[in-house]
Scaffold this motif. Structure first.
Motif, PDB file in Angstrom:
ATOM      1  N   GLN A 436       0.535  -1.144  -0.020  1.00 25.45           N
ATOM      2  CA  GLN A 436       0.162  -0.336   0.003  1.00 25.45           C
ATOM      3  C   GLN A 436       0.671   0.712  -0.043  1.00 25.45           C
ATOM      4  O   GLN A 436       0.276   2.472  -0.588  1.00 25.45           O
ATOM      5  N   ALA A 437       2.091   1.331   0.766  1.00 30.19           N
ATOM      6  CA  ALA A 437       2.675   2.397   0.966  1.00 30.19           C
ATOM      7  C   ALA A 437       3.453   2.644  -0.454  1.00 30.19           C
ATOM      8  O   ALA A 437       3.634   3.527  -0.913  1.00 30.19           O
ATOM      9  N   LEU A 438       4.203   1.986  -1.740  1.00 28.49           N
ATOM     10  CA  LEU A 438       4.491   1.970  -2.292  1.00 28.49           C
ATOM     11  C   LEU A 438       3.493   2.033  -3.605  1.00 28.49           C
ATOM     12  O   LEU A 438       3.711   3.141  -4.932  1.00 28.49           O
ATOM     13  N   TYR A 439       2.066   1.693  -3.369  1.00 29.17           N
ATOM     14  CA  TYR A 439       0.717   2.147  -4.082  1.00 29.17           C
ATOM     15  C   TYR A 439       1.107   4.110  -4.375  1.00 29.17           C
ATOM     16  O   TYR A 439       1.030   4.690  -5.280  1.00 29.17           O
ATOM     17  N   TYR A 440       0.841   4.193  -3.151  1.00 28.61           N
ATOM     18  CA  TYR A 440       0.451   5.975  -3.122  1.00 28.61           C
ATOM     19  C   TYR A 440       2.223   6.112  -3.535  1.00 28.61           C
ATOM     20  O   TYR A 440       2.575   7.593  -3.960  1.00 28.61           O
ATOM     21  N   PHE A 441       3.026   5.614  -3.057  1.00 20.35           N
ATOM     22  CA  PHE A 441       4.498   6.293  -3.673  1.00 20.35           C
ATOM     23  C   PHE A 441       4.138   6.534  -4.995  1.00 20.35           C
ATOM     24  O   PHE A 441       4.397   6.736  -5.945  1.00 20.35           O
ATOM     25  N   GLY A 442       4.002   5.851  -5.625  1.00 18.29           N
ATOM     26  CA  GLY A 442       3.758   5.164  -6.810  1.00 18.29           C
ATOM     27  C   GLY A 442       2.972   6.327  -7.983  1.00 18.29           C
ATOM     28  O   GLY A 442       3.285   6.310  -9.318  1.00 18.29           O
ATOM     29  N   GLU A 443       2.037   6.527  -6.701  1.00 13.44           N
ATOM     30  CA  GLU A 443       1.240   7.926  -7.449  1.00 13.44           C
ATOM     31  C   GLU A 443       1.487   9.155  -8.001  1.00 13.44           C
ATOM     32  O   GLU A 443       0.559   9.669  -8.788  1.00 13.44           O
ATOM     33  N   ILE A 444       2.147   9.452  -7.306  1.00 12.46           N
ATOM     34  CA  ILE A 444       2.635  10.705  -7.089  1.00 12.46           C
ATOM     35  C   ILE A 444       3.644  10.571  -8.402  1.00 12.46           C
ATOM     36  O   ILE A 444       3.323  11.691  -8.825  1.00 12.46           O
ATOM     37  N   THR A 445       4.546   9.951  -8.928  1.00 13.80           N
ATOM     38  CA  THR A 445       5.302  10.359 -10.012  1.00 13.80           C
ATOM     39  C   THR A 445       4.272   9.228 -11.280  1.00 13.80           C
ATOM     40  O   THR A 445       5.014   9.403 -12.051  1.00 13.80           O
ATOM     41  N   GLY A 446       3.638   8.829 -10.879  1.00 16.38           N
ATOM     42  CA  GLY A 446       2.753   7.833 -12.422  1.00 16.38           C
ATOM     43  C   GLY A 446       2.581   6.888 -12.419  1.00 16.38           C
ATOM     44  O   GLY A 446       2.541   6.145 -13.534  1.00 16.38           O
ATOM     45  N   GLU A 447       3.828   5.660 -12.026  1.00 15.87           N
ATOM     46  CA  GLU A 447       3.584   4.253 -12.626  1.00 15.87           C
ATOM     47  C   GLU A 447       3.115   3.513 -12.094  1.00 15.87           C
ATOM     48  O   GLU A 447       2.237   2.282 -12.420  1.00 15.87           O
ATOM     49  N   ILE A 448       1.946   4.351 -10.938  1.00 16.75           N
ATOM     50  CA  ILE A 448       0.473   4.209 -10.402  1.00 16.75           C
ATOM     51  C   ILE A 448      -0.274   4.853 -11.065  1.00 16.75           C
ATOM     52  O   ILE A 448      -0.777   5.699 -10.285  1.00 16.75           O
ATOM     53  N   THR A 449      -1.301   5.042 -11.893  1.00 16.63           N
ATOM     54  CA  THR A 449      -2.512   5.556 -12.853  1.00 16.63           C
ATOM     55  C   THR A 449      -3.109   5.251 -12.849  1.00 16.63           C
ATOM     56  O   THR A 449      -3.194   4.049 -13.467  1.00 16.63           O
ATOM     57  N   ASN A 450      -3.686   6.242 -13.595  1.00 17.25           N
ATOM     58  CA  ASN A 450      -6.053   5.813 -14.313  1.00 17.25           C
ATOM     59  C   ASN A 450      -5.556   6.558 -15.269  1.00 17.25           C
ATOM     60  O   ASN A 450      -5.661   7.738 -15.493  1.00 17.25           O
ATOM     61  N   ASP A 451      -6.730   6.595 -16.233  1.00 12.67           N
ATOM     62  CA  ASP A 451      -6.856   7.483 -17.218  1.00 12.67           C
ATOM     63  C   ASP A 451      -8.502   8.453 -16.666  1.00 12.67           C
ATOM     64  O   ASP A 451      -7.548   9.657 -16.389  1.00 12.67           O
ATOM     65  N   ASP A 452      -9.641   7.842 -16.017  1.00 10.92           N
ATOM     66  CA  ASP A 452     -10.082   9.454 -14.916  1.00 10.92           C
ATOM     67  C   ASP A 452      -8.685  10.222 -13.764  1.00 10.92           C
ATOM     68  O   ASP A 452      -9.112  11.531 -14.097  1.00 10.92           O
ATOM     69  N   LEU A 453      -7.674   9.863 -13.462  1.00 11.61           N
ATOM     70  CA  LEU A 453      -7.034  10.584 -12.985  1.00 11.61           C
ATOM     71  C   LEU A 453      -5.920  11.406 -13.560  1.00 11.61           C
ATOM     72  O   LEU A 453      -5.321  12.299 -13.564  1.00 11.61           O
ATOM     73  N   LEU A 454      -5.717  10.356 -14.877  1.00 13.50           N
ATOM     74  CA  LEU A 454      -4.579  11.358 -15.948  1.00 13.50           C
ATOM     75  C   LEU A 454      -5.350  12.719 -17.000  1.00 13.50           C
ATOM     76  O   LEU A 454      -5.594  13.743 -17.071  1.00 13.50           O
ATOM     77  N   GLY A 455      -6.924  12.255 -17.220  1.00  6.49           N
ATOM     78  CA  GLY A 455      -7.982  12.758 -17.696  1.00  6.49           C
ATOM     79  C   GLY A 455      -8.132  14.294 -16.274  1.00  6.49           C
ATOM     80  O   GLY A 455      -7.895  15.884 -16.696  1.00  6.49           O
ATOM     81  N   ASN A 456      -8.057  13.874 -15.334  1.00  9.12           N
ATOM     82  CA  ASN A 456      -8.400  15.173 -13.886  1.00  9.12           C
ATOM     83  C   ASN A 456      -7.258  16.040 -14.153  1.00  9.12           C
ATOM     84  O   ASN A 456      -7.259  17.453 -13.962  1.00  9.12           O
ATOM     85  N   ILE A 457      -5.829  16.025 -14.158  1.00 16.17           N
ATOM     86  CA  ILE A 457      -4.558  16.082 -14.505  1.00 16.17           C
ATOM     87  C   ILE A 457      -4.890  17.463 -15.371  1.00 16.17           C
ATOM     88  O   ILE A 457      -4.093  18.050 -15.737  1.00 16.17           O
TER      89      ILE A 457
END
Length: 465
Positions: A436-457
């Protein structure tokens, strides 16, 4: 999600200007530009030219010359988007811009959506997600500090720090996972002592980054400062002096300012948004009452309150007493907001009265907004409320709310891992919290992402970037 079609958009601000830049990106960008480009001196095929070269010629629509242009070629993968990119520098006429864009749309290009060039740069591995977000911050930066932070983040300062922590945590996660494969042998591949040291170090860095958000947020968005006080104490005059322009109407008539007036300046590279409010007093005037109500709303929204008084009133002992009571009321009502107590019109006081006022109210700042005396010192005082030490030391500062949220969640998971280590939690349960910690780190740099997140950004980007 990577689209293979070729996109086109105006990369410079819309409207007439000396020049405009129209950008194409995609597999057919150079080929499509070739169809409409005619070199000035000799016939050139753009596809055969070297990357990062500029060519003078004309954009042609059949036999019709649209404009004389400079065409810049950037071949993949050495371009901003990682694709073939063509930038056409034309004259800045609205008509010319639209003619060229419409020409390429007819030839098969598609209009780029907001931020699509930077989105492609991210998807093609030219930028990580935090660097891509920094591009938008850089475009919108309007003072030295916000520009410096955006540049640091775009160069990868923030993401490299996060990536290093994630890599170290990932290495230990792999060892924990390996232990699970050999559960029956009861072996320990991950040194628990070293793992404890790592989680302590990660916690320290995460807390520093989280704490920096308080500074980073105000640097990015500006610090709202409410100027409040009774009518006719010189609030509008002070606003004009701070801005160095006649922004607010100044009058000897009490109650002239009936609505809030806002404007922003940069002090020491930090943006400050000053809010001139209606004078606070008892009144039966309906319009003025609405303005006073808005004054209290603005105080709620402000991060700093400047409480202004007319220093000529300090000749009366009763006023000094009542003014000190008002100071305490504001402090009690807004205990977390920095309060600057200011006495205006100090040019009308003699030295004895100035000494008395400073003795009675030690924290008071004396100035004359009309004469410009003490205004620079007030600016320095405002700047002192912002901890800019991190900027001078070139430390990483978090300005993005999404990053802040992910850091908080990552810290929560790392704390769970630390607790698990201290209580001897089994490897399989430790592994869950580490993931879970790795997941949240990955969210910041984009190693873990999804289309909705990218669309919002990327929806918040401008077209053409």
């Amino acid at each position: 999600m990577i689209s293979k079609d070729t996109i086109v958009a105006l990369a410079t601000p819309s409207g007439a200007g000396a020049i405009a830049v129209i950008r194409l990106s995609g597999e057919q960008a150079i080929a499509l530009a070739d169809q409409s480009f005619k070199s000035v001196k000799k016939q050139k095929t753009l596809a055969k030219q070297k990357t990062h070269t500029i060519h003078l010629g004309h954009i042609m629509d059949g036999d019709k010359t649209i404009d004389e242009v400079l065409v810049s070629i950037f071949k993949n993968p050495n371009s901003y988007t990682g694709e073939d990119v063509v930038e056409i520098s034309c004259h800045g006429s609205n008509y010319i811009q639209q003619e060229i864009i419409q020409l390429f749309l007819r030839k098969g290009c598609r209009m780029a959506s907001a931020g699509e060039f930077t989105l492609r740069a991210f998807l093609n591995g030219k930028l990580d997600l935090s660097q891509a977000e920094a591009v938008a911050d850089l475009i919108s930066s309007d003072n030295e500090a916000s520009h410096q932070i955006a540049m640091q983040q775009m160069r990868g300062g923030f993401s490299s720090e996060i990536s290093k922590l994630r890599e170290e945590l990932l290495n230990f996660a792999s060892l924990i996972e390996l232990e699970l494969d050999f559960a029956e042998e009861d072996v320990e591949f991950a040194d628990r002592g070293q793992f404890k040291e790592l989680t302590d170090r990660i916690t320290f860095v995460l807390k520093r980054l989280i704490d920096s958000f308080a500074v980073g947020n105000v640097i990015k968005n500006g610090i709202p400062v409410a100027i409040v006080g009774e009518p006719n104490v010189g609030k509008s005059t002070l606003l004009n002096a701070l801005l160095n322009e006649e922004r607010a109407i100044v009058s000897e008539i009490a109650g002239t300012t009936r609505d809030t007036i806002e404007d922003e300046i940069s002090i020491g590279g930090i943006g400050f948004r000053f809010i001139d409010t209606a004078g606070i007093r008892e009144t039966k005037d309906v319009v003025e009452s609405i303005g006073i109500k808005k004054t209290f709303e603005k105080i709620e929204q402000a991060q700093v309150v400047v409480f202004l008084a007319d220093s000529t009133n300090f000749k009366e002992e009763a006023f000094i007493t009542s003014f000190k009571i008002e100071i305490e009321k504001i402090k009690n009502k807004y205990p977390l907001k920095p309060l600057l107590v200011v006495a205006n019109k100090v040019d009308k006081l003699d030295d004895n009265l100035i000494a008395k006022v400073q003795l009675e109210i030690p924290q008071i700042h004396l100035l004359s907004a009309k004469q410009g005396v003490g205004v620079d010192a007030l600016k320095d005082k405002l700047l002192s409320f912002v901890n800019t030490g991190a900027l001078r030391n070139n430390d990483t500062i978090v300005t993005n709310t999404r990053h802040y949220d992910s850091l908080l969640k990552a810290l929560e998971e790392v704390d769970k891992v630390k607790f698990g280590l201290e209580t001897g939690l089994s490897g399989d349960l430790l592994a869950i919290d580490i993931r879970q910690a790795l997941y949240y780190f990955g969210e910041i740099t984009g190693e873990i992402t999804n289309d909705d997140l990218l669309g919002n950004i990327f929806a918040n980007f401008c077209i053409g970037k």
